[in-house]
Design an enzyme around this catalytic site. Structure first.
Site, mmCIF file in Angstrom:
data_model
loop_
_atom_site.group_PDB
_atom_site.id
_atom_site.type_symbol
_atom_site.label_atom_id
_atom_site.label_comp_id
_atom_site.label_asym_id
_atom_site.label_seq_id
_atom_site.Cartn_x
_atom_site.Cartn_y
_atom_site.Cartn_z
ATOM 1 N N PRO A 11 5.782 0.764 -0.874
ATOM 2 C CA PRO A 11 5.042 2.022 -0.720
ATOM 3 C C PRO A 11 3.808 1.790 0.150
ATOM 4 O O PRO A 11 3.082 0.816 -0.047
ATOM 5 C CB PRO A 11 4.650 2.375 -2.161
ATOM 6 C CG PRO A 11 4.625 1.062 -2.891
ATOM 7 C CD PRO A 11 5.686 0.226 -2.246
ATOM 8 N N MET A 12 3.598 2.679 1.123
ATOM 9 C CA MET A 12 2.434 2.568 2.001
ATOM 10 C C MET A 12 1.846 3.952 2.250
ATOM 11 O O MET A 12 2.548 4.850 2.737
ATOM 12 C CB MET A 12 2.822 1.907 3.337
ATOM 13 C CG MET A 12 3.124 0.427 3.216
ATOM 14 S SD MET A 12 3.514 -0.335 4.821
ATOM 15 C CE MET A 12 5.243 0.133 4.995
ATOM 16 N N VAL A 13 0.573 4.123 1.904
ATOM 17 C CA VAL A 13 -0.104 5.401 2.038
ATOM 18 C C VAL A 13 -0.121 5.848 3.492
ATOM 19 O O VAL A 13 -0.399 5.052 4.396
ATOM 20 C CB VAL A 13 -1.549 5.295 1.487
ATOM 21 C CG1 VAL A 13 -2.310 6.602 1.739
ATOM 22 C CG2 VAL A 13 -1.514 4.994 -0.004
ATOM 23 N N GLN A 81 7.001 7.069 -5.769
ATOM 24 C CA GLN A 81 5.913 6.347 -6.431
ATOM 25 C C GLN A 81 4.769 7.294 -6.760
ATOM 26 O O GLN A 81 4.318 8.064 -5.911
ATOM 27 C CB GLN A 81 5.382 5.189 -5.603
ATOM 28 C CG GLN A 81 4.496 4.303 -6.497
ATOM 29 C CD GLN A 81 3.711 3.250 -5.760
ATOM 30 O OE1 GLN A 81 2.928 3.561 -4.885
ATOM 31 N NE2 GLN A 81 3.886 1.997 -6.147
ATOM 32 N N CYS A 110 -2.613 -0.496 -6.776
ATOM 33 C CA CYS A 110 -3.478 -0.098 -5.669
ATOM 34 C C CYS A 110 -4.941 -0.410 -5.980
ATOM 35 O O CYS A 110 -5.482 0.060 -6.978
ATOM 36 C CB CYS A 110 -3.324 1.384 -5.364
ATOM 37 S SG CYS A 110 -4.354 1.946 -3.986
ATOM 38 N N ASN A 208 6.601 -9.241 -3.825
ATOM 39 C CA ASN A 208 5.949 -8.612 -2.679
ATOM 40 C C ASN A 208 4.774 -9.474 -2.215
ATOM 41 O O ASN A 208 3.964 -9.907 -3.026
ATOM 42 C CB ASN A 208 5.477 -7.219 -3.094
ATOM 43 C CG ASN A 208 4.673 -6.486 -2.035
ATOM 44 O OD1 ASN A 208 3.736 -5.768 -2.351
ATOM 45 N ND2 ASN A 208 5.009 -6.667 -0.781
ATOM 46 N N GLY A 209 4.702 -9.704 -0.885
ATOM 47 C CA GLY A 209 3.557 -10.412 -0.338
ATOM 48 C C GLY A 209 3.911 -11.456 0.698
ATOM 49 O O GLY A 209 4.622 -12.417 0.409
ATOM 50 N N ARG A 233 3.465 -4.710 5.255
ATOM 51 C CA ARG A 233 2.949 -4.810 6.619
ATOM 52 C C ARG A 233 3.995 -5.302 7.617
ATOM 53 O O ARG A 233 4.043 -4.825 8.764
ATOM 54 C CB ARG A 233 1.720 -5.722 6.654
ATOM 55 C CG ARG A 233 0.484 -5.115 6.011
ATOM 56 C CD ARG A 233 -0.656 -6.129 6.011
ATOM 57 N NE ARG A 233 -0.344 -7.297 5.201
ATOM 58 C CZ ARG A 233 -0.928 -8.487 5.309
ATOM 59 N NH1 ARG A 233 -1.865 -8.668 6.240
ATOM 60 N NH2 ARG A 233 -0.613 -9.490 4.518
#
Length: 320
Positions: A11-13, A81, A110, A208-209, A233
């Site tokens: 999920p990315m804003v 989400q 977040c 994740n990461g 990213r």
């Protein structure tokens, strides 16, 4: 939802709208998370079928503001989400959208102030009772898959203890971002601490990461033992990271993203933000392209910039 051996779009804003989710899926993403939607906003929405686009839109009542847009093509892989700090409100919001998505995920990671100040996101990490209340309320009242996404706590033991409490709520999977709240994106993700969580749970863990190349999916899976791997990213900078054939040139990705934004009538602010993020990684906003994106006021302006004007007119000619 099957959470084993999946490549997952995080999920990315302002990025994870329908156009970007379908872009990622086209290159091989198995599961695609939408951007976080706050429950307060979702409960004010009504479901509308958009016959011109072939989408299902969740629109703020009394306005034309589309809060969440999806389509049949992504029905079995899209994750809605939600940001929330209240079980009843979370359920109300989830019931509005649950029949049109593959899963409902609660954001518990977040670190941004807008999320924490409302008691949402990473603020939930210090409130295990509230986490339990929210997740069990959703599990008991929805037929839809329920999951959550967390960050690491101050120690590996604390993270494992929280993850075990989460598992007891009956969720189908938990995503773990391998950074703590105070960590910055440049700080290395702690894959070893994700591995500790994986070893302690029986449900699937999505790691994740620090996934920036296709080969990193296998590296992270082998290092953590996680069921599936999530990328943020790395996908934002080049959505073809999901392709086993290798990345395409980023100029091609930008144009394809613009085409999808035209096709699905993506919000101009979201489209510009996503393009700016791509440009900042590969180039500079101070150069001609970056300045032109910033100056653009409509999707048509972006279509002209990326030589997609003919496509724009072809797609939009039949719209009201």
């Amino acid at each position: 939802m099957d959470y084993h051996n999946k490549l997952v779009l995080a999920p990315m804003v302002r990025v994870g709208t329908l156009s970007f989710r379908l872009l990622a899926a086209g290159y091989g993403a198995d599961i695609t998370y939408g951007e976080e939607i706050i429950d307060h906003k979702m409960v004010k929405c009504e479901r509308r079928i958009n016959e011109f686009l072939g989408t299902t839109d969740f629109v703020e009542k009394g306005t034309s503001n589309v809060v969440f847009r999806t389509c049949h093509e992504e029905r079995n892989r899209v994750v809605f989400q939600m940001g929330t700090s209240d079980a009843v409100r979370a359920l109300t919001a989830a019931q509005i959208v649950c029949k049109d998505v593959a899963a409902i995920d609660i954001n518990m990671g977040c670190p941004k102030s807008f999320s924490i100040s409302g008691g949402m996101g990473a603020a939930l990490l210090s409130k295990p009772e509230l986490i339990h209340d929210i997740l069990t309320t959703l599990r008991r009242n929805l037929d839809t898959t329920v999951t959550c996404k967390v960050r690491l706590l101050t120690s590996s033991q604390a993270t494992v203890e929280l993850a075990r409490r989460i598992e007891k709520t009956g969720v189908s999977a938990v995503a773990v971002h391998g950074r703590r709240v105070k960590d910055r994106p440049r700080d290395p993700a702690k894959w070893n601490e994700i591995a500790d969580v994986v070893a302690s749970l029986s449900i699937p863990v999505i790691a994740n990461g620090d996934v920036f190349e296709y080969e990193d999916f296998d590296r992270m899976k082998n290092a953590t033992g996680a069921s599936s791997i999530m990328v943020a990213r790395g996908a934002l900078w080049n959505a073809s990271i999901f392709s086993a054939k290798g990345k395409l040139p980023w100029d091609d990705i930008k144009r394809e993203y613009v085409r999808k934004s035209i096709l699905w009538d993506n919000d101009i602010k979201s489209t510009k933000q996503t393009l700016k993020e791509m440009i900042m990684h590969h180039s500079c906003l101070e150069l001609a392209e970056g300045k032109a994106v910033i100056k653009s006021e409509t999707i048509e302006d972006l279509a002209k910039l990326y030589d997609e004007e003919d496509y724009y007119h072809f797609v939009t000619s039949s719209r009201p």
